[in-house]
Write a protein that holds these residues in place. Structure first.
Motif, short mmCIF file in Angstrom:
data_model
loop_
_atom_site.label_atom_id
_atom_site.label_comp_id
_atom_site.label_asym_id
_atom_site.label_seq_id
_atom_site.Cartn_x
_atom_site.Cartn_y
_atom_site.Cartn_z
N THR A 162 21.47 -11.69 -30.04
CA THR A 162 20.26 -11.88 -30.90
C THR A 162 19.68 -10.55 -31.15
N GLU A 163 19.33 -9.81 -30.08
CA GLU A 163 18.65 -8.76 -30.41
C GLU A 163 19.28 -7.78 -31.29
N VAL A 164 20.67 -7.66 -31.27
CA VAL A 164 21.27 -6.56 -32.03
C VAL A 164 21.76 -7.23 -33.37
N GLY A 165 21.23 -8.36 -33.55
CA GLY A 165 21.29 -9.04 -35.01
C GLY A 165 22.53 -10.00 -35.00
N MET A 166 23.25 -10.16 -34.17
CA MET A 166 24.39 -11.07 -34.20
C MET A 166 23.88 -12.36 -34.50
N ARG A 167 24.51 -13.20 -35.45
CA ARG A 167 23.86 -14.54 -35.96
C ARG A 167 25.29 -15.39 -36.39
N SER A 168 24.81 -16.79 -36.48
CA SER A 168 25.95 -17.71 -36.76
C SER A 168 26.27 -17.44 -38.22
N LEU A 169 27.30 -17.99 -38.87
CA LEU A 169 27.59 -18.05 -40.27
C LEU A 169 26.42 -18.68 -40.97
N SER A 170 26.30 -18.16 -42.16
CA SER A 170 25.33 -18.58 -43.22
C SER A 170 25.46 -20.23 -43.41
N SER A 171 24.38 -20.58 -43.53
CA SER A 171 24.36 -22.14 -44.04
C SER A 171 24.96 -22.20 -45.56
N PRO A 172 25.59 -23.37 -45.88
CA PRO A 172 26.09 -23.65 -47.11
C PRO A 172 24.90 -23.15 -48.40
N ASP A 173 23.54 -23.51 -48.14
CA ASP A 173 22.38 -23.19 -48.77
C ASP A 173 22.15 -21.63 -48.91
N VAL A 174 22.47 -20.97 -47.97
CA VAL A 174 22.46 -19.53 -48.17
C VAL A 174 23.59 -18.92 -49.00
N LYS A 226 22.59 -21.48 -20.97
CA LYS A 226 23.18 -22.05 -22.30
C LYS A 226 23.26 -20.82 -23.38
N HIS A 227 24.30 -20.72 -24.27
CA HIS A 227 24.40 -19.68 -25.26
C HIS A 227 24.29 -20.26 -26.52
N GLU A 228 23.74 -19.49 -27.40
CA GLU A 228 23.75 -20.05 -28.94
C GLU A 228 24.99 -19.99 -29.55
N PHE A 229 25.95 -19.09 -28.97
CA PHE A 229 27.25 -18.81 -29.24
C PHE A 229 28.21 -19.29 -28.45
N ARG A 230 29.52 -19.87 -28.75
CA ARG A 230 30.57 -20.49 -28.06
C ARG A 230 31.87 -19.84 -28.41
N PRO A 231 32.83 -19.87 -27.56
CA PRO A 231 34.34 -19.43 -27.93
C PRO A 231 34.66 -20.20 -29.17
N ASN A 232 35.38 -19.54 -29.92
CA ASN A 232 35.77 -20.24 -31.27
C ASN A 232 34.82 -20.16 -32.48
N ASP A 233 33.57 -19.79 -31.92
CA ASP A 233 32.57 -19.76 -33.29
C ASP A 233 32.84 -18.62 -33.87
N PHE A 234 32.62 -18.65 -35.27
CA PHE A 234 32.67 -17.73 -35.99
C PHE A 234 31.26 -16.93 -36.15
N VAL A 235 31.00 -15.73 -35.89
CA VAL A 235 29.72 -15.04 -36.11
C VAL A 235 29.66 -13.81 -36.98
N VAL A 236 28.43 -13.29 -37.33
CA VAL A 236 28.38 -12.32 -38.12
C VAL A 236 27.58 -11.17 -37.30
N TYR A 237 28.20 -10.09 -37.20
CA TYR A 237 27.77 -8.97 -36.49
C TYR A 237 27.35 -8.02 -37.32
N PRO A 238 26.10 -7.70 -37.67
CA PRO A 238 25.78 -6.79 -38.74
C PRO A 238 26.41 -5.67 -39.31
N ALA A 239 26.98 -4.92 -38.06
CA ALA A 239 27.57 -3.62 -38.63
C ALA A 239 29.21 -3.99 -39.11
N HIS A 240 29.72 -4.82 -38.82
CA HIS A 240 30.84 -5.28 -38.72
C HIS A 240 31.47 -6.53 -39.50
#
Length: 170
Positions: free
Chosen positions: A60-72, A6-20
């Motif tokens: 996750t090790e390279v810092g890829m993450r989901s989009l920030s929450s509305p709170d962030v 099971k992955h934290e991320f799936r196709p069509n998810d927007f993600v943030v890759y730190p360097a890009h």
């Protein structure tokens, strides 16, 4: 490694890759690399016309993450309203710190760079490198805020601009 992982991320998810910045997962594919089968996230950065492949087990090790929450996002906007904090260090040292904040992928750190490098019309000119860093940070901030809100980047840019201009008027 089982195929049903099971992955934290799936196709069509927007993600943030730190360097890009913000990208969209378009696929999860298997590829043979150096005789090993690797499962990879295929991430498209449409604006940059770039595709990145990230091993799923390293995401996750390279810092890829989901989009920030509305709170962030709200916290980032609050950060923009704050007073610019410019250290008295040499520009080269400050530029390095700004670059690290931009590439950290941390929305609040990116907002700090935008806040600190923003110039109102009546302030002194920015150097070329200041302008480059400011625009890079502003673009990352705009893209993520737009993606979180589901708006286009124009609307996000206007929102950010009104905060920055409002701050200058205060």
């Amino acid at each position: 490694m089982s195929k049903t992982k099971k992955h934290e991320f799936r196709p069509n998810d927007f993600v943030v890759y730190p360097a890009h910045g913000v990208g969209k997962i378009v696929n999860v594919e298997e590829q043979e690399v150096a005789g090993m089968n690797l499962e990879l996230f295929v991430i498209s950065f449409e604006k940059d016309k770039m595709t990145l492949r990230v091993p799923t087990h390293k995401a996750t090790e390279v810092g890829m993450r989901s989009l920030s929450s509305p709170d962030v996002v709200a916290h980032a906007m609050k950060t923009l309203r704050g007073k610019a904090k410019v250290k008295k260090a040499m520009w080269s040292r400050r530029a390095q710190e700004y670059e690290q904040k931009i590439n950290s992928g941390d929305l609040i750190a990116i907002a700090e760079v935008v806040r600190d490098l923003h110039r109102a019309d009546d302030q002194r000119e920015q150097s070329y490198s200041e302008r480059q860093l400011y625009e890079a940070a502003l673009e990352r901030l705009t893209r993520e805020i737009a993606a979180v809100a589901g708006n286009d980047e124009g609307a996000a840019a206007q929102e950010i601009d009104s905060v920055l201009v409002g701050r200058a008027a205060a």
